[in-house]
Design a protein around this motif. Structure first.
Motif, mmCIF file in Angstrom:
data_model
loop_
_atom_site.group_PDB
_atom_site.id
_atom_site.type_symbol
_atom_site.label_atom_id
_atom_site.label_comp_id
_atom_site.label_asym_id
_atom_site.label_seq_id
_atom_site.Cartn_x
_atom_site.Cartn_y
_atom_site.Cartn_z
ATOM 1 N N ARG A 259 37.054 24.186 38.073
ATOM 2 C CA ARG A 259 37.069 25.538 38.634
ATOM 3 C C ARG A 259 37.325 26.584 37.556
ATOM 4 N N LEU A 263 34.923 29.721 36.294
ATOM 5 C CA LEU A 263 35.356 31.109 36.170
ATOM 6 C C LEU A 263 35.009 31.674 34.792
ATOM 7 N N THR A 266 31.251 32.254 34.440
ATOM 8 C CA THR A 266 30.803 33.413 35.202
ATOM 9 C C THR A 266 31.223 34.703 34.518
ATOM 10 N N THR A 327 42.750 31.198 42.166
ATOM 11 C CA THR A 327 42.171 32.107 43.165
ATOM 12 C C THR A 327 42.528 33.560 42.843
ATOM 13 N N ALA A 330 40.219 34.658 40.162
ATOM 14 C CA ALA A 330 38.899 34.907 40.736
ATOM 15 C C ALA A 330 38.851 36.267 41.426
ATOM 16 N N ASP A 359 29.421 34.923 44.288
ATOM 17 C CA ASP A 359 30.175 33.740 43.869
ATOM 18 C C ASP A 359 30.696 33.930 42.456
ATOM 19 N N LEU A 360 32.019 34.042 42.331
ATOM 20 C CA LEU A 360 32.615 34.171 41.006
ATOM 21 C C LEU A 360 33.611 33.056 40.741
ATOM 22 N N SER A 361 33.652 32.056 41.605
ATOM 23 C CA SER A 361 34.690 31.038 41.468
ATOM 24 C C SER A 361 34.152 29.622 41.479
ATOM 25 N N VAL A 375 34.976 34.591 47.468
ATOM 26 C CA VAL A 375 36.275 34.561 46.799
ATOM 27 C C VAL A 375 37.461 34.893 47.713
#
Length: 406
Positions: A259, A263, A266, A327, A330, A359-361, A375
């Motif tokens: 994960r 991140l 991205t 999180t 994110a 979607d950034l995570s 997110v």
């Protein structure tokens, strides 16, 4: 400490990668990328589990005679890493990760012979009956009663926050069979058929809009005495044993690293990997790598026939808090796109949520028909991580008492 892998271990890595390339379908991979919860749906979990069972890899921690793999700690680690890197969905932990070890450690031969194959095949899909409205982290305060009547127990009471109770056909449950002694005494570990007369399941919708958890009510539910695991009135021993596997029986590190790297990738792709944010990612990575090193030591202990023990509490604290931290990163990366969204509930298709950001995570979950959450939903869902399986405050108390003697 030698951190390099042997040629045999690298060959095993290639075997795992080849297997994933051949059997991890695009639909399973896509589902895993869109998850907010730590649990996959029953349909997805059992689809992937069936593939792993055929390969003999579904329950690596079980003894070989029950379907385990007899892997070394290094192989277990490699397996977890490659699963995370490939984006494989998780299996439901209730059967293979919790009830299975409890039966292996405390069940009768008849219970092992009957239930363990059904756990692997997916014929039995389990939920956990521990928490009650007035007994969460203070689990010993539970009051759901089970009164002996001939060869049965008659159960009355309720459980809450019961993950997947609406999909499960079996529950492993703690019930009160004697109220005369200390709270930890008089508790019995019981296996309950969710389709038995008198069982009612009511949904609990989460802040993210998802239906994962439930309230379960029992009204004169008849359970055979043969479904007692361990001894009557001594279920607390079984419960503590199971909780070690729930809190520390699996690896957080590989999936957390996957994960974090999503991140970072991205942020770089969007031109947002500025020094301040890059530093936060690096600090988080150092924390995850430290946790991963501890998990490797724990795997070595388990391979020697031990249990997670006190380390389970440490893993649970660090794993869930680092997950929550990711999180938060994110949310920071998403910026204004991470503004709250409004859940919209439909029936009977399930919850539908309005997506609000890209979607950034690496986690864009599908939680209902033609719906997606991004997110913010992952952030909201993960707030429960430091509460479930015994709150992190409880875990710190266990460590203070057991390790420091306080």
């Amino acid at each position: 400490m030698n951190l390099s892998f042997t040629p045999e271990e690298e060959a095993f890595r290639e075997e795992v990668r080849d297997f994933l390339a051949d059997h991890l379908t695009p639909s399973l991979r896509a589902y895993a990328q869109r998850m907010t919860s730590v649990y996959a749906t029953k349909e997805v979990a059992l689809e992937w589990q069936a593939i792993l069972v055929k390969q003999g890899w579904a329950a690596p921690s079980w003894p070989v005679e029950y379907g385990g793999t007899d892997w070394t700690p290094a192989q277990r680690y490699i397996y977890d890493v490659e699963m995370a890197r490939a984006g494989a969905p998780p299996l439901s932990p209730m059967g293979i990760g919790m009830c299975g070890p409890a039966l292996i450690g405390h069940g009768s031969k008849a219970q092992k012979d009957y239930y363990l194959p059904r756990i692997l095949s997916g014929e039995d899909f389990w939920c956990q009956g521990y928490s009650e409205p007035h007994a969460g982290s203070d689990l010993a305060a539970l009051t759901m009663s089970a009164v002996e009547e001939g060869d049965d127990f008659i159960c009355n009471g309720s459980k809450i926050w019961t993950t997947h109770a609406h999909e499960a056909n079996m529950m492993f449950c703690l019930v009160r069979t004697d109220s005369s002694g200390k709270l930890q005494q008089g508790i019995t570990f019981l296996l309950i058929d969710m389709n038995a007369p008198g069982v009612r399941v009511d949904p609990i919708l989460m802040l993210s809009g998802e239906h994962i958890q439930n309230a379960v009510f029992f009204s004169d539910v008849r359970v055979p005495r043969a479904n007692v695991v361990g001894q009557v009135n001594h279920g607390w021993t079984v419960a503590k044993y199971l909780l070690e596997f729930e809190r520390g029986g699996s690896s957080y590190g590989p999936r957390l690293l996957a994960r974090l790297r999503a991140l970072r990738a991205t942020a770089a792709a969007e031109g947002l990997l500025e020094p301040g944010f890059a530093r936060k990612l690096s600090l988080a990575e150092a924390e995850i790598l430290a946790l991963e090193a501890a998990e490797l030591q724990q795997m070595s202990d388990l391979a020697g026939g031990g249990t997670p023990g006190l380390k389970a509490s440490m893993m649970k604290i660090r794993g869930t808090e680092l997950s929550q931290h990711l999180t938060e990163l994110a949310i920071e990366l998403a910026g204004v796109y991470a503004a709250p969204f409004q859940p919209q509930h439909t029936s009977p298709g399930g919850p539908v949520l309005v997506p609000n950001c890209p979607d950034l995570s690496g986690n864009v979950p599908v939680v209902g028909p033609e719906s997606a959450v991004t997110v913010p939903a992952k952030y909201l869902n993960d707030r429960a991580g430091s509460i479930y399986a015994g709150s992190n405050e409880i875990q710190r108390g266990i460590l203070a008492k057991g390790q420091l003697g306080l």
